[in-house]
Scaffold this active site. Structure first.
Site, PDB file in Angstrom:
ATOM      1  N   PHE A 105      84.957 -37.453 100.906  1.00 23.76           N
ATOM      2  CA  PHE A 105      84.912 -36.028 101.245  1.00 23.76           C
ATOM      3  C   PHE A 105      85.117 -35.772 102.739  1.00 23.76           C
ATOM      4  O   PHE A 105      84.723 -34.737 103.261  1.00 23.76           O
ATOM      5  CB  PHE A 105      83.604 -35.370 100.769  1.00 23.76           C
ATOM      6  CG  PHE A 105      83.242 -35.740  99.362  1.00 23.76           C
ATOM      7  CD1 PHE A 105      83.987 -35.259  98.288  1.00 23.76           C
ATOM      8  CD2 PHE A 105      82.204 -36.604  99.095  1.00 23.76           C
ATOM      9  CE1 PHE A 105      83.680 -35.620  96.986  1.00 23.76           C
ATOM     10  CE2 PHE A 105      81.883 -36.975  97.803  1.00 23.76           C
ATOM     11  CZ  PHE A 105      82.622 -36.486  96.739  1.00 23.76           C
ATOM     12  N   SER A 106      85.735 -36.741 103.441  1.00 16.83           N
ATOM     13  CA  SER A 106      86.003 -36.545 104.866  1.00 16.83           C
ATOM     14  C   SER A 106      87.432 -36.060 105.101  1.00 16.83           C
ATOM     15  O   SER A 106      87.817 -35.823 106.251  1.00 16.83           O
ATOM     16  CB  SER A 106      85.764 -37.856 105.630  1.00 16.83           C
ATOM     17  OG  SER A 106      86.674 -38.858 105.196  1.00 16.83           O
ATOM     18  N   ASP A 110      97.056 -45.283 100.145  1.00 22.67           N
ATOM     19  CA  ASP A 110      95.764 -44.608  99.991  1.00 22.67           C
ATOM     20  C   ASP A 110      94.762 -45.547  99.318  1.00 22.67           C
ATOM     21  O   ASP A 110      95.156 -46.507  98.654  1.00 22.67           O
ATOM     22  CB  ASP A 110      95.941 -43.331  99.147  1.00 22.67           C
ATOM     23  CG  ASP A 110      94.789 -42.350  99.347  1.00 22.67           C
ATOM     24  OD1 ASP A 110      94.005 -42.512 100.300  1.00 22.67           O
ATOM     25  OD2 ASP A 110      94.680 -41.398  98.538  1.00 22.67           O
ATOM     26  N   GLU A 111      93.488 -45.272  99.497  1.00 22.74           N
ATOM     27  CA  GLU A 111      92.409 -46.062  98.880  1.00 22.74           C
ATOM     28  C   GLU A 111      92.545 -47.550  99.223  1.00 22.74           C
ATOM     29  O   GLU A 111      92.411 -48.430  98.350  1.00 22.74           O
ATOM     30  CB  GLU A 111      92.386 -45.857  97.356  1.00 22.74           C
ATOM     31  CG  GLU A 111      92.226 -44.408  96.913  1.00 22.74           C
ATOM     32  CD  GLU A 111      90.809 -43.859  97.068  1.00 22.74           C
ATOM     33  OE1 GLU A 111      89.925 -44.559  97.627  1.00 22.74           O
ATOM     34  OE2 GLU A 111      90.588 -42.716  96.645  1.00 22.74           O
ATOM     35  N   THR A 137      92.518 -38.436 102.511  1.00 24.65           N
ATOM     36  CA  THR A 137      93.762 -38.322 101.745  1.00 24.65           C
ATOM     37  C   THR A 137      94.536 -37.080 102.165  1.00 24.65           C
ATOM     38  O   THR A 137      95.770 -37.100 102.267  1.00 24.65           O
ATOM     39  CB  THR A 137      93.468 -38.304 100.235  1.00 24.65           C
ATOM     40  OG1 THR A 137      92.781 -39.513  99.892  1.00 24.65           O
ATOM     41  CG2 THR A 137      94.737 -38.218  99.419  1.00 24.65           C
ATOM     42  N   CYS A 165      74.832 -38.089 106.441  1.00 22.75           N
ATOM     43  CA  CYS A 165      74.754 -38.639 107.793  1.00 22.75           C
ATOM     44  C   CYS A 165      73.905 -39.906 107.752  1.00 22.75           C
ATOM     45  O   CYS A 165      73.284 -40.240 106.742  1.00 22.75           O
ATOM     46  CB  CYS A 165      74.162 -37.615 108.761  1.00 22.75           C
ATOM     47  SG  CYS A 165      72.392 -37.370 108.520  1.00 22.75           S
ATOM     48  N   CYS A 192      77.287 -33.693 106.250  1.00 23.09           N
ATOM     49  CA  CYS A 192      76.151 -34.128 105.437  1.00 23.09           C
ATOM     50  C   CYS A 192      75.684 -32.975 104.545  1.00 23.09           C
ATOM     51  O   CYS A 192      75.363 -31.899 105.046  1.00 23.09           O
ATOM     52  CB  CYS A 192      75.010 -34.589 106.344  1.00 23.09           C
ATOM     53  SG  CYS A 192      73.527 -35.050 105.430  1.00 23.09           S
TER      54      CYS A 192
HETATM   55 ZN    ZN Z   1      71.980 -35.568 107.136  1.00 24.53          ZN
END
Ligand code: ZN
Length: 192
Positions: A24-25, A93-94, A28, A182, A150
C-alpha cells in the site's frame, strides 16, 4: 516521489532503478507511471511479474488504485533475459517473489544497455529484509523508498502488518489480510 529529471537521464548505457517499500505504498503505481512515461516517449517496454502473484489479473501488473499495464508472467527470472531482448525499458514487479537469480538478471539487462525498473517489498511481514530486494538495492543506481501511511496512527509507514496468523513467509492477499503500519505500531502476529 523522487525520480530522475529527464535531462539528467544517463545516455547510451543501461541502469537499474529500484522502487522498494511495504504494501500500500504505491510501488506498482510508481512503476506503472515510469513505464507509461517511457511508452509515451516511444521506447519499447516489456513488463514481467512472477508466477506466484495472480491477484487481480493474470496478464497485467495492477496497482491497488487499479492502474494496469500488460505483463508477462514468468516462473524463472532467467527467462526475462531472452523475453526482454528487444526492450529498451524492462519493468519487473513483485521482485521479492523471484529467486536470487533476479540479481544477475538485472545486472545482465543493464549491462546490455537497458533501463531496468524493479519494484518489490523490501521487508516481509516480520520486518525482515526480503531477498532478493536487499541485493537489488545494493546494485541499483537509483533507489526510491515508497512509504505508506500507518492505518493505526497516521505516521509514515514502511512495514507490512499481517492481520492473520501464519508462519508462511508468503501468503498472497491484499487489504483483507495486510495493512501498512509504522515501526511503532507494527507487530508480529505469532508473538502478540
Ligand atoms: Zn503507527
Amino acid at each position: 516521489m523522487n525520480e530522475l529529471a529527464p535531462h539528467s537521464m544517463p545516455k547510451d548505457i543501461g541502469w537499474i532503478e529500484v522502487i522498494a517499500g511495504c504494501m500500500f505504498s504505491g510501488k506498482t503505481e510508481e512503476l506503472i507511471r515510469r513505464l507509461r512515461r517511457a511508452q509515451i516517449a516511444k521506447q519499447k517496454i516489456r513488463v514481467f511479474k512472477p508466477k506466484i502473484d495472480t491477484r487481480y489479473s493474470e496478464g497485467s501488473i495492477v496497482s491497488h488504485s487499479e492502474q494496469s499495464l500488460p505483463s508477462t508472467i514468468v516462473e524463472d527470472a532467467r527467462e526475462i533475459i531472452h523475453l526482454a531482448k528487444d526492450a529498451q525499458v524492462v519493468g519487473i514487479d513483485e521482485a521479492q517473489f523471484f529467486s536470487n537469480d533476479l540479481i544477475q538478471v538485472c545486472n545482465t539487462l543493464a549491462s546490455k544497455g537497458k533501463r531496468v525498473i524493479v519494484a518489490g517489498l523490501d521487508q516481509d511481514y516480520r520486518g525482515i529484509p526480503f531477498e532478493p530486494m536487499p541485493q537489488l538495492l545494493a546494485i541499483a543506481e537509483y533507489i526510491t523508498k515508497a512509504l505508506a501511511i500507518c492505518v493505526n496512527c497516521g505516521n509514515p509507514a514502511d512495514k507490512t502488518q499481517r492481520k492473520i496468523v501464519s508462519k508462511e513467509r508468503v501468503v498472497v492477499g491484499a487489504a483483507d489480510i495486510y495493512e501498512a503500519r509504522c515501526r511503532r505500531c507494527h507487530y508480529i502476529p505469532e508473538e502478540s
